[in-house]
Design an enzyme around this catalytic site. Structure first.
Site, mmCIF file in Angstrom:
data_model
loop_
_atom_site.group_PDB
_atom_site.id
_atom_site.type_symbol
_atom_site.label_atom_id
_atom_site.label_comp_id
_atom_site.label_asym_id
_atom_site.label_seq_id
_atom_site.Cartn_x
_atom_site.Cartn_y
_atom_site.Cartn_z
ATOM 1 C CB SER A 155 -0.572 0.368 1.485
ATOM 2 O OG SER A 155 -0.028 -0.348 2.470
ATOM 3 C CG ASP A 156 1.147 6.361 -1.310
ATOM 4 O OD1 ASP A 156 2.197 6.145 -0.378
ATOM 5 O OD2 ASP A 156 0.755 6.315 -2.033
ATOM 6 C CD1 TRP A 157 4.925 5.741 5.229
ATOM 7 C CD2 TRP A 157 5.435 4.722 2.735
ATOM 8 N NE1 TRP A 157 5.925 4.995 4.944
ATOM 9 C CE2 TRP A 157 6.016 3.776 3.475
ATOM 10 C CE3 TRP A 157 3.931 3.891 1.806
ATOM 11 C CZ2 TRP A 157 6.664 2.832 3.198
ATOM 12 C CZ3 TRP A 157 5.283 2.329 0.855
ATOM 13 C CH2 TRP A 157 6.478 2.361 2.085
ATOM 14 C CB ALA A 176 -3.418 4.269 0.883
#
Length: 783
Positions: free
Chosen positions: A257-259, A261
């Site tokens: 995942s993006d941070w 997200a």
């Protein structure tokens, strides 16, 4: 146990507790994966690195304190590349290469691969095992805050350059993270605003670059985006992460995942996001509860653990191929990449290159000459090991042969700016040439902040406009995150687009100004004349949490071509100090048929007086394609180096997909056109050679009939019409002639089949019988 290669990953997973499984599928702190000492599973260290390795000792070492980790994370995201208040205090020096916005203009696979190789060496030296890049989101609008990180508005450039960087990293033992999957095209409320995109636009534009990069380089990880896609968070989007990425494309790496997200951890895991970054105790608790209650499938959790542990083993097995990072050599590479990428937009009366032998007084205007803007702001910002100052590099060329004078950018009140402009113009009258360094408005770009204007600094516009009247050699050097408006364009003599050139940009600019480097960069995104010309401008940035991609497949040059809008500079544009001829276009296929590929060969000749490199672009233009398609689309490119008078034959391979479009009614790529024009071009608006190749379209089955299909469509199919006639005759017990009369009466109806019959014969035929007939027609079971 785990680090014994003889022990299967499945056996390791079988010994893990639920708590350990949840741990391994989450980060540890901001920049590490979890370690499990009992099983000898180590952490993997990662960091941002789209164009440089950003290693912060405090951020990477921070971990168990949630509040501290959040503050560290926000400090990363909100940092400003122009801030002089010590933002790099805990960040190790690294090479700040040109940003994606300029690298894209190189159109150079080999240079991008070498950049990946250099980044790998620096990662090894710092102990980083996964670099979080490259980012290849489509530059749909130049206003997007992270546009500077991305390569192009076209998926071919995005995919090919990403594959080069990924291969450069992973061939040398460092994992890459291809991001942000998908449609991360605005920073406005980026974690909540849904990117609403038609499936055809997704397939042909926004996903195509990812598909191409994955097929060519097999990145160890793919990072999902912050935003929802068509209403579903990208990190929780089963269609995107499982159906498309894994099942259709066959991707077998790790999805991260993006941070922060992820909003629903169990849903994200079921959708296909294995690694949740960074560590979040609430999200870990969510997943553990869901695992124990059976809300998430244990087999799905074990499969995710398997991919995670495979990734950790891959990182452990990777070894550096060189003993250490040579930052001086990497600085030289950063210079070369910038020099190969800077675009000469305009060069009226060949005012460039400057001749040191005939120049006596050179006036340099602008703060950018002494404090260059080398990179964008946000999580990708790098602490540069060294920065070339443009003015210093220009002065080095003077070497006592001519005078270099510098004046700062106009600033202050309106009256002070006016006086400053007057002084600059007075000094310009005595100069042989004037170079103005200009940039976009500060603080209007970067992560978390879309631009709201394409303007450069207003005072710089004023000084450029004023200088045009007092010098016949006016050169503008632009640094910017993406396109800017240039109201003075017709009055200046030369212009360079440098975008964000990295730490070697100052030297690269000087090389081009004095002709030591023949410019060969070409625009990888269209430059509009004005902000209102941007495709999709009328629906940007969206309303009520929805951002409609209203231009559909017509992104970038595809839109400008369709609408016949003249851009300031077209996609693929870039001038040189020499000229090139295009000759002998040949195509080895007499017809384009389903599944066929072809080779396109032509000769490129340097018809000028100096060595140079030409970026040859191959476009495909469909003729009568049925569905509306772009006028032309880039399908291949190559950069060719030639000495004066030298010629070279170059061959491009076009695959079946290069001629297809995505048909949403069939859910597949199809070949439909009367012919294709294959074009060899110097830009999307400079077609040099073309050849028509006929097309043999693939036979397409008709769309499935439903009870809501117009009767006219059903009876428009001859075989279906005959079956319907027999059906009516049987159900109503009438003759064939009587059934034919009834069939003809309802043939022109735009209503559904059963409703049309009811108008003429009442309820003598049931709806269920009609639905069964249509089902049999679709299945081919009617006799």
């Amino acid at each position: 146990m785990f680090q014994d290669a003889k022990v299967a990953v499945a056996d390791v997973i079988a010994t893990m507790t639920d708590e350990e499984k949840v741990d391994i599928l989450s980060g540890r702190g901001l920049w590490k994966t979890a370690s499990i000492a009992r099983l000898n599973i180590p952490s993997v260290i990662m960091t941002d690195g789209t164009y440089g390795v950003r290693y912060s000792t405090t951020q990477i070492d921070a971990g168990d304190d949630d509040e501290d980790s959040l503050q560290q994370f926000l400090a990363v995201v909100n940092q400003d590349a122009d801030d002089d208040t010590g933002m790099f205090g805990t960040t190790l020096p690294a090479t700040c290469f040109p940003n994606g916005n300029l690298i894209g203009c190189s159109w150079d696979y080999d240079l991008t691969y070498r950049m990946g190789q250099a980044l790998a060496a620096e990662c090894h030296q710092m102990g980083v095992q996964l670099l979080l890049g490259p980012g290849i989101n489509t530059r749909r609008t130049p206003l997007a805050g992270r546009a500077y990180e991305y390569y192009s508005e076209d998926p071919v450039i995005n995919g090919d350059l990403a594959a080069a960087l990924i291969s450069g990293l992973q061939d040398h033992g460092i994992g890459a993270s291809l991001k942000h999957f998908a449609c991360n095209n605005s920073e406005i409320d980026r974690t909540n605003t849904s990117s609403d995109v038609s499936e055809r636009a997704l397939r042909e534009i926004y996903l195509a670059g990812f598909e191409r990069a994955i097929a060519r380089s097999a990145p160890w990880t793919v990072m999902s985006a912050y935003n929802p896609v068509n209403g579903v968070q990208a990190a929780e989007n089963h269609w995107l992460l499982t159906q498309v990425l894994r099942q259709e494309w066959g991707y077998d790496g790790l999805v991260v995942s993006d941070w922060h997200a992820i909003k629903d951890r169990p849903v994200s895991l079921a959708a296909g996001t294995e690694l949740d970054m960074p560590e979040s105790k609430p999200r870990k608790a969510q997943l553990l509860t869901a695992l124990k209650t059976g809300e998430v499938d244990r087999q799905a959790v074990d499969a995710a653990c398997g991919r995670m542990l495979d990734f950790v083993r891959k990182c452990l097995a990777a070894k550096p191929t060189v003993p250490g990072a040579d930052l001086d050599r990497h600085h030289a590479l950063a210079r070369d990449i910038a020099a190969e990428s800077i675009v000469l937009l305009k060069n009226e009366k060949a005012v460039l290159p400057l001749d040191p032998a005939t120049t006596k007084h050179l006036l340099i205007v602008g703060d950018g000459a002494v404090k260059p803007q080398i990179q964008g702001s946000g999580s990708a910002t790098t602490n540069p090991y060294l920065v070339d100052i443009p003015l210093s590099q220009i002065e080095a060329r003077a070497a006592g042969r001519f005078v270099v004078e510098h004046l700062p950018s106009p600033d202050g009140t309106a009256m002070e700016i006016e006086a400053h402009v007057a002084r600059i113009c007075e000094r310009a009258r005595d100069a042989d040439a004037v170079i103005v360094f200009a940039e976009n408005e500060k603080g209007r770009n970067g992560e978390g902040n879309d631009r709201d204007t394409l303007d450069i600094v207003a005072a710089q516009n004023a000084v450029i406009a004023a200088l045009a009247g007092v010098t016949d050699k006016l050169v503008v050097v632009l640094t910017m995150p993406d396109a800017v408006e240039m109201p003075w364009l017709e009055t200046v003599h030369a212009a360079l687009a440098c975008f964000y050139p990295g730490q070697g940009g100052g030297e690269a600019i000087a090389r081009i100004l004095f002709g030591e480097q023949n410019p060969c960069g070409k625009l990888s995104a269209t430059m509009p004349v004005r902000i209102e010309d941007i495709p999709g401008w009328h629906s940007y940035p969206g309303e009520h949490g929805r951002h409609l991609y209203s231009e559909g497949i017509f992104v970038g040059y595809r839109y400008y071509d369709l609408k016949k809008v003249a851009p300031a500079f077209p996609f693929g544009h870039g001038l040189s100090f020499t000229t090139f001829g295009y000759e002998n276009l040949a195509i080895d296929a007499s017809v384009i048929s389903p599944g066929s590929s072809c080779n396109v060969t032509l000769t490129i000749r340097n018809t000028g007086m100096v060595p140079g490199k030409e970026i040859v672009q191959i476009y495909v233009r469909p003729v009568a394609p049925g569905l509306k398609r772009p006028i032309r689309e880039l399908k291949a490119f190559a950069k060719i180096a030639l000495q004066p008078g030298e010629s070279r034959s170059v061959t491009f391979s076009l695959a079946p997909r290069d001629f297809q479009h995505f048909d949403t009614s069939r859910g597949s790529w199809v070949l439909q056109a009367e012919a294709f024009v294959i074009e060899a071009a110097a830009s999307s608006r400079d077609i040099r050679l073309s050849q028509v190749v006929p097309c043999r379209s693939e036979p397409l089955g008709r769309p499935a009939f439903t009870e809501h299909s117009p009767t006219s469509a059903i009876l428009g199919d001859a075989a279906a019409a005959e079956t319907v006639r027999a059906f009516i005759a049987e159900k109503l017990a009438v003759s064939d002639d009587e059934a034919r009369i009834i069939t003809e009466k309802i043939r022109g109806s735009f209503l559904g089949f059963h409703e049309s019959l009811s108008w003429f014969i009442g309820d003598s035929i049931s709806r269920d019988d009609g639905v069964k007939l249509l089902s049999d027609l679709n299945n081919g079971t009617c006799g």
